[in-house]
Scaffold this motif. Structure first.
Motif, PDB file in Angstrom:
ATOM      1  N   LEU A  67      16.930  39.928  76.892  1.00  0.00           N
ATOM      2  CA  LEU A  67      18.228  40.217  77.491  1.00  0.00           C
ATOM      3  C   LEU A  67      18.709  41.621  77.144  1.00  0.00           C
ATOM      4  O   LEU A  67      19.292  42.305  77.979  1.00  0.00           O
TER       5      LEU A  67
ATOM      6  N   VAL B 274      27.341  39.581  84.706  1.00  0.00           N
ATOM      7  CA  VAL B 274      27.161  40.984  85.055  1.00  0.00           C
ATOM      8  C   VAL B 274      28.004  41.310  86.285  1.00  0.00           C
ATOM      9  O   VAL B 274      28.705  42.336  86.324  1.00  0.00           O
TER      10      VAL B 274
ATOM     11  N   LEU C 105      29.968  36.492  77.384  1.00  0.00           N
ATOM     12  CA  LEU C 105      28.581  36.267  77.797  1.00  0.00           C
ATOM     13  C   LEU C 105      28.129  34.925  77.227  1.00  0.00           C
ATOM     14  O   LEU C 105      28.006  34.767  76.015  1.00  0.00           O
TER      15      LEU C 105
ATOM     16  N   TYR D  48      17.048  43.843  79.493  1.00  0.00           N
ATOM     17  CA  TYR D  48      17.604  43.593  80.829  1.00  0.00           C
ATOM     18  C   TYR D  48      18.955  44.301  81.012  1.00  0.00           C
ATOM     19  O   TYR D  48      19.218  44.887  82.054  1.00  0.00           O
ATOM     20  N   LEU D  49      19.802  44.259  79.977  1.00  0.00           N
ATOM     21  CA  LEU D  49      21.136  44.860  80.057  1.00  0.00           C
ATOM     22  C   LEU D  49      21.178  46.298  79.537  1.00  0.00           C
ATOM     23  O   LEU D  49      22.223  46.945  79.624  1.00  0.00           O
TER      24      LEU D  49
ATOM     25  N   VAL E 271      23.924  34.901  83.138  1.00  0.00           N
ATOM     26  CA  VAL E 271      23.948  36.329  82.820  1.00  0.00           C
ATOM     27  C   VAL E 271      24.224  37.138  84.088  1.00  0.00           C
ATOM     28  O   VAL E 271      25.073  38.032  84.082  1.00  0.00           O
ATOM     29  N   ASP E 272      23.533  36.804  85.172  1.00  0.00           N
ATOM     30  CA  ASP E 272      23.747  37.519  86.429  1.00  0.00           C
ATOM     31  C   ASP E 272      25.187  37.365  86.916  1.00  0.00           C
ATOM     32  O   ASP E 272      25.799  38.323  87.385  1.00  0.00           O
TER      33      ASP E 272
ATOM     34  N   GLN F 237      31.611  41.944  85.635  1.00  0.00           N
ATOM     35  CA  GLN F 237      31.929  43.147  84.876  1.00  0.00           C
ATOM     36  C   GLN F 237      32.108  44.375  85.765  1.00  0.00           C
ATOM     37  O   GLN F 237      32.413  45.464  85.282  1.00  0.00           O
TER      38      GLN F 237
END
Length: 71
Positions: free
Chosen positions: A21, A65, A41, A24-25, A61-62, A68
């Protein structure tokens, strides 16, 4: 001989570990531990104590995101 079915594979791939993760972020793992929960999160903890594994569900998570986004 047992065979791993598609549902087993997709179930395993729906979670990400902390390192995965972070990549990924594009953040550090320490940032995830320190601020991820504070910022909403969602995470899952499997096990107890020092050997517990923290995992994040990809779909959540998607969704996080997308929330945000700054206009």
């Amino acid at each position: 001989m047992t065979q791993v079915g598609r549902s087993d594979e997709s179930a395993a791939s729906q979670f990400m570990g902390v390192k995965e993760l972070a990549v990924y972020l594009d953040v550090s793992t320490s940032w995830l531990y320190q601020y991820g929960t504070q910022l909403g999160l969602p995470r899952y903890k499997f096990g107890r104590g020092r050997t517990a594994k923290v995992r994040y569900r990809r779909s959540e998570v998607d969704r996080w995101v997308k929330s945000q986004r700054v206009e």
